[in-house]
Design a protein around this motif. Structure first.
Motif, PDB file in Angstrom:
ATOM      1  N   SER A  63       2.669   4.614   0.476  1.00 10.55           N
ATOM      2  CA  SER A  63       3.340   4.996  -0.766  1.00 10.55           C
ATOM      3  C   SER A  63       2.479   4.765  -2.005  1.00 10.55           C
ATOM      4  CB  SER A  63       4.660   4.219  -0.917  1.00 10.55           C
ATOM      5  OG  SER A  63       4.416   2.826  -0.911  1.00 10.55           O
ATOM      6  N   GLN A  64       1.278   4.233  -1.804  1.00 12.56           N
ATOM      7  CA  GLN A  64       0.346   4.018  -2.911  1.00 12.56           C
ATOM      8  C   GLN A  64      -1.062   4.366  -2.436  1.00 12.56           C
ATOM      9  OE1 GLN A  64       0.559   0.002  -4.417  1.00 12.56           O
ATOM     10  NE2 GLN A  64       2.797  -0.066  -4.279  1.00 12.56           N
ATOM     11  N   ASP A  65      -1.963   4.594  -3.370  1.00 11.53           N
ATOM     12  CA  ASP A  65      -3.366   4.772  -3.014  1.00 11.53           C
ATOM     13  C   ASP A  65      -3.898   3.459  -2.448  1.00 11.53           C
ATOM     14  OD1 ASP A  65      -2.991   7.220  -4.177  1.00 11.53           O
ATOM     15  OD2 ASP A  65      -4.219   6.808  -5.960  1.00 11.53           O
ATOM     16  N   SER A 118      -4.304   8.391  -0.105  1.00 11.27           N
ATOM     17  CA  SER A 118      -3.470   8.568  -1.288  1.00 11.27           C
ATOM     18  C   SER A 118      -2.010   8.402  -0.941  1.00 11.27           C
ATOM     19  CB  SER A 118      -3.702   9.958  -1.885  1.00 11.27           C
ATOM     20  OG  SER A 118      -5.060  10.143  -2.228  1.00 11.27           O
ATOM     21  N   ALA A 119      -1.209   8.120  -1.954  1.00 10.23           N
ATOM     22  CA  ALA A 119       0.237   8.026  -1.764  1.00 10.23           C
ATOM     23  C   ALA A 119       0.752   9.307  -1.128  1.00 10.23           C
ATOM     24  CB  ALA A 119       0.915   7.785  -3.104  1.00 10.23           C
ATOM     25  N   GLY A 120       1.569   9.143  -0.098  1.00  3.96           N
ATOM     26  CA  GLY A 120       2.094  10.290   0.634  1.00  3.96           C
ATOM     27  C   GLY A 120       1.324  10.607   1.895  1.00  3.96           C
ATOM     28  N   ASP A 121       0.143  10.020   2.067  1.00  2.00           N
ATOM     29  CA  ASP A 121      -0.645  10.261   3.282  1.00  2.00           C
ATOM     30  C   ASP A 121      -0.048   9.512   4.467  1.00  2.00           C
ATOM     31  OD1 ASP A 121      -2.396  11.858   1.925  1.00  2.00           O
ATOM     32  OD2 ASP A 121      -4.024  10.372   1.820  1.00  2.00           O
ATOM     33  N   VAL A 122      -0.419   9.973   5.659  1.00  2.00           N
ATOM     34  CA  VAL A 122      -0.054   9.309   6.909  1.00  2.00           C
ATOM     35  C   VAL A 122      -1.341   8.923   7.620  1.00  2.00           C
ATOM     36  CG1 VAL A 122       1.061   9.565   9.150  1.00  2.00           C
ATOM     37  CG2 VAL A 122       2.122  10.560   7.108  1.00  2.00           C
ATOM     38  N   VAL A 123      -1.413   7.671   8.062  1.00  2.00           N
ATOM     39  CA  VAL A 123      -2.605   7.127   8.702  1.00  2.00           C
ATOM     40  C   VAL A 123      -2.268   6.739  10.132  1.00  2.00           C
ATOM     41  CG1 VAL A 123      -4.396   5.350   8.591  1.00  2.00           C
ATOM     42  CG2 VAL A 123      -3.366   6.226   6.481  1.00  2.00           C
ATOM     43  N   ASP A 124      -3.150   7.107  11.073  1.00  2.00           N
ATOM     44  CA  ASP A 124      -3.031   6.648  12.455  1.00  2.00           C
ATOM     45  C   ASP A 124      -3.955   5.458  12.655  1.00  2.00           C
ATOM     46  OD1 ASP A 124      -1.186   8.591  13.283  1.00  2.00           O
ATOM     47  OD2 ASP A 124      -2.774  10.072  13.577  1.00  2.00           O
ATOM     48  N   LEU A 125      -3.403   4.375  13.167  1.00  2.00           N
ATOM     49  CA  LEU A 125      -4.152   3.125  13.348  1.00  2.00           C
ATOM     50  C   LEU A 125      -3.911   2.598  14.743  1.00  2.00           C
ATOM     51  CD1 LEU A 125      -5.657   0.534  12.170  1.00  2.00           C
ATOM     52  CD2 LEU A 125      -3.341  -0.325  11.661  1.00  2.00           C
ATOM     53  N   SER A 126      -4.932   2.008  15.355  1.00  4.04           N
ATOM     54  CA  SER A 126      -4.731   1.262  16.604  1.00  4.04           C
ATOM     55  C   SER A 126      -5.467  -0.065  16.508  1.00  4.04           C
ATOM     56  CB  SER A 126      -5.226   2.058  17.816  1.00  4.04           C
ATOM     57  OG  SER A 126      -6.627   2.182  17.812  1.00  4.04           O
ATOM     58  N   VAL A 127      -4.825  -1.090  17.098  1.00  5.75           N
ATOM     59  CA  VAL A 127      -5.391  -2.439  17.113  1.00  5.75           C
ATOM     60  C   VAL A 127      -5.273  -2.972  18.528  1.00  5.75           C
ATOM     61  CG1 VAL A 127      -5.237  -4.786  16.209  1.00  5.75           C
ATOM     62  CG2 VAL A 127      -4.692  -2.847  14.721  1.00  5.75           C
ATOM     63  N   ARG A 128      -6.401  -3.435  19.105  1.00  2.00           N
ATOM     64  CA  ARG A 128      -6.407  -4.044  20.431  1.00  2.00           C
ATOM     65  C   ARG A 128      -6.677  -5.538  20.277  1.00  2.00           C
ATOM     66  NH1 ARG A 128      -9.457   0.431  20.633  1.00  2.00           N
ATOM     67  NH2 ARG A 128     -11.444  -0.703  20.868  1.00  2.00           N
ATOM     68  N   TYR A 129      -5.906  -6.347  20.994  1.00  2.00           N
ATOM     69  CA  TYR A 129      -5.977  -7.793  20.809  1.00  2.00           C
ATOM     70  C   TYR A 129      -5.589  -8.481  22.113  1.00  2.00           C
ATOM     71  CZ  TYR A 129      -0.885  -7.537  20.568  1.00  2.00           C
ATOM     72  OH  TYR A 129       0.426  -7.317  20.878  1.00  2.00           O
ATOM     73  N   PRO A 151       6.269 -12.698   0.563  1.00  2.00           N
ATOM     74  CA  PRO A 151       6.462 -11.544  -0.319  1.00  2.00           C
ATOM     75  C   PRO A 151       5.667 -10.321   0.138  1.00  2.00           C
ATOM     76  CG  PRO A 151       6.143 -13.527  -1.607  1.00  2.00           C
ATOM     77  CD  PRO A 151       5.894 -13.914  -0.174  1.00  2.00           C
ATOM     78  N   LEU A 152       6.311  -9.154   0.042  1.00  2.00           N
ATOM     79  CA  LEU A 152       5.630  -7.900   0.328  1.00  2.00           C
ATOM     80  C   LEU A 152       4.766  -7.547  -0.876  1.00  2.00           C
ATOM     81  CD1 LEU A 152       8.459  -5.814   2.039  1.00  2.00           C
ATOM     82  CD2 LEU A 152       6.364  -6.658   3.109  1.00  2.00           C
ATOM     83  N   GLU A 153       3.473  -7.723  -0.703  1.00  2.00           N
ATOM     84  CA  GLU A 153       2.524  -7.494  -1.789  1.00  2.00           C
ATOM     85  C   GLU A 153       1.365  -6.660  -1.273  1.00  2.00           C
ATOM     86  OE1 GLU A 153       3.197 -11.767  -4.106  1.00  2.00           O
ATOM     87  OE2 GLU A 153       1.543 -11.533  -2.676  1.00  2.00           O
ATOM     88  N   GLY A 154       0.646  -6.035  -2.196  1.00  2.00           N
ATOM     89  CA  GLY A 154      -0.554  -5.299  -1.838  1.00  2.00           C
ATOM     90  C   GLY A 154      -0.281  -4.202  -0.829  1.00  2.00           C
ATOM     91  N   ALA A 155      -1.170  -4.082   0.141  1.00  2.00           N
ATOM     92  CA  ALA A 155      -1.059  -3.005   1.122  1.00  2.00           C
ATOM     93  C   ALA A 155       0.208  -3.115   1.955  1.00  2.00           C
ATOM     94  CB  ALA A 155      -2.294  -3.006   2.029  1.00  2.00           C
TER      95      ALA A 155
END
Length: 565
Positions: free
Chosen positions: A76-78, A123-134, A39-43
């Motif tokens: 879409s949410q805080d 906040s809802a509507g924001d855009v976040v840049d993320l990078s993950v190295r693995y 299920p799509l839940e939380g973040a």
């Protein structure tokens, strides 16, 4: 995905195709990673991946990958944290948000749900840049494509030959993603680095090829709207057979086949077949959905899989009695029914597999005639088990590989037979336009105006009811939400033939029944699930459903299945 019934028949041929397999011992996946569509839940429910740049370096010698995923995420949410799915076998070496490296204490991934604390809430509507190295050793496929993962193999000449097949297990087996059918990425840049001499065939269109100073080559692919399990790695010492196809819709479709050296003739023959299959699919359902990128195939060490614009093909170019390669046709039809029309959750997986399986007899009917359609449908009927509902209740996650439930067979063969029975019930003039609207969201799809859709079984019902003007709740309840097949009971009242449908559904099953009496046919409407037909004598020869148009319980088929388990 490829139907499972061909496993036994391929056992000998697979040995000649891939001369060696991974040296890794196959380790089970973490419980969370093994299951797609949790299920799509939380973040995870509040994140949309606008764009992903996924850079992966593949090390065949050590059967390892290292990667970096760079994400542009619309929320879409805080939120005070982000969450992605990733197999916990990978070691994470770094995470950055907005270009700022986070302390290792800011992320955790004990069970396959990678959670990342944000430096500042968003906040809802924001855009976040993320990078993950693995980096790490990916899960090895035990029996691809059904029991999937990475396939580390070798060509007959001893060259590395690598593929991913992850439909059931999901994208999190080799990159950080949101592993759910309802989630699609707007665009992805896939940069795959491999040792020199190998070619990485990928999704979408090739942007560039870069020769690096460390004896490696990077292939940069860019694709729009990829399904999560449709993102794939297909790596080998490939050569390319290619041509362009002029579509009936006025556009040009690039056809590309990445094949092993020595298989040029087979690849060209299959491109001929693909041209014919495009002609059929476009005339029957609508335009090829990804013509702006390509219609691609890669020869693989496993049987096959419908990776978007780069379908896996491992059927060894074997000729078929009916004149085309069934595997090529099956996986290519998935470009419409899996990649363009994508189920909203795994519970509706029959939309992928059942409609695609039905295109195979339809294509035979179109190319070879009605007898081959009927023959293929009868083969399919012998593999309908109907032990569990075809659409499981929401909140349950069905197991494709459960041999007792046989849901993994029914999504193919029961799904195809339901389409066959619908054809009888509503007619071609309703059914085929309804499939077009279901697939594209419009009655008149045009190249360049097409975006993939997520659909449910109820979406299909709503479209059919609107276009047919009928209430079809009884049909959908009996076939999709009840396990046992409808039974047609018959008896005589004097010389009258009495017919009655029996199902576990609370709704009367009002499927009309065609009856043949001494060679003459009549149709009983079966209002309320019952019908009566006056006969002159009970000695007359009577056939119920003589054209075998209705999916129903068949004692002979059940006995055959019991004898041949």
């Amino acid at each position: 995905m490829t139907p499972r019934f061909i496993i036994a028949s391929l056992a000998a041929g697979a040995c000649a195709l891939a001369v060696s397999v991974s040296a890794q011992e196959v380790q089970p996946l973490a419980e969370r990673t093994a299951q797609s569509d949790l299920p799509l839940e939380g973040a995870r429910a509040a994140m949309h991946l606008d764009h992903v740049t996924l850079a992966i370096t593949v090390d065949p010698e050590n059967e390892r990958i290292s990667g970096e995923g760079r994400y542009r995420i619309a929320v879409s949410q805080d939120l005070d944290h982000l969450a992605l799915d990733l197999d916990p076998r990978y070691a994470i070496s770094g995470v950055a948000v907005g270009g700022t490296e986070l302390e290792a204490s800011a992320w955790r991934n004990p069970d396959g749900l990678l959670q990342i604390d944000l430096p500042d809430p968003v906040s809802a509507g924001d855009v976040v840049d993320l990078s993950v190295r693995y980096a790490g050793q990916p899960h090895v496929a035990a029996n691809p494509p059904w029991d999937g993962g990475f396939v580390w193999s070798e060509t007959p000449d001893g060259e590395p030959w690598i593929a991913t097949a992850i439909q059931g297990e999901g994208c999190d087996t080799f990159w950080p993603c949101i592993d759910h059918s309802a989630h699609r990425i707007d665009t992805i840049d896939l940069l795959v680095t491999v040792p020199d001499g190998l070619v990485a065939a990928g999704n979408g269109g090739l942007v560039e090829t870069t020769e690096n100073e460390d004896d490696t080559t990077t292939y940069h692919w860019r694709a729009r709207d990829p399904s999560n399990y449709g993102v794939t790695l297909q790596i080998g010492p490939y050569e390319v057979a290619q041509r362009d196809y002029a579509s009936r819709f006025g556009n040009v479709i690039p056809l590309r086949f990445w094949h092993l050296p020595g298989n040029e003739e087979g690849a060209e023959r299959l491109l001929d077949e693909m041209e014919d299959q495009i002609a059929f699919m476009e005339a029957t359902f609508g335009p090829y959905p990804f013509a702006d990128e390509k219609a691609g195939i890669a020869e693989t060490p496993h049987l096959g899989m419908e990776h978007q614009t780069i379908n896996a093909y491992g059927n060894q170019f074997k000729p078929e009695a009916y004149g085309h390669d069934w595997l090529l046709q099956h996986e290519f039809a998935h470009e419409w029914f899996a990649n363009q029309l994508t189920h909203a959750s795994i519970n509706h997986m029959w939309l992928h597999e059942g409609i695609t399986t039905w295109t195979q007899p339809l294509y035979l009917e179109w190319s070879r005639g009605e007898m081959l359609y009927d023959a293929e449908m009868w083969e399919n009927r012998q593999r309908v088990w109907s032990r569990v509902p075809l659409v499981p209740p929401e909140g349950t996650l069905p197991d494709y590989n459960d041999r007792q439930a046989q849901w993994g067979d029914d999504i193919y063969f029961k799904g195809a037979w339901i389409m066959h029975s619908l054809r009888y019930l509503v007619g071609d003039d309703v059914l085929f336009p309804a499939i077009t609207r279901l697939t594209y969201g419009t009655n008149d799809p045009q190249p360049g105006e097409i975006r993939p859709l997520n659909r449910t079984t109820e979406d299909f019902r709503a479209i059919l009811e609107e276009m047919s003007g009928r209430d079809l709740a009884w049909f959908f309840d009996a076939y999709f939400y009840q396990a046992p097949l409808p039974r047609l009971e018959s008896a005589y009242d004097g010389t009258d033939l009495l017919l009655e449908w029996q199902t576990p559904s609370d709704l009367p099953f009002e499927m009309p029944v065609e009856v043949e009496i001494d060679g003459e046919r009549v149709t009983l409407p079966m209002t309320g699930g019952r019908g009566r037909l006056e006969l002159e004598s009970t000695s007359r020869h009577v056939l119920l459903d003589p054209a075998n148009r209705v999916l129903r319980y068949d004692a002979a088929v059940e006995a055959y299945q019991n004898r041949n388990r």
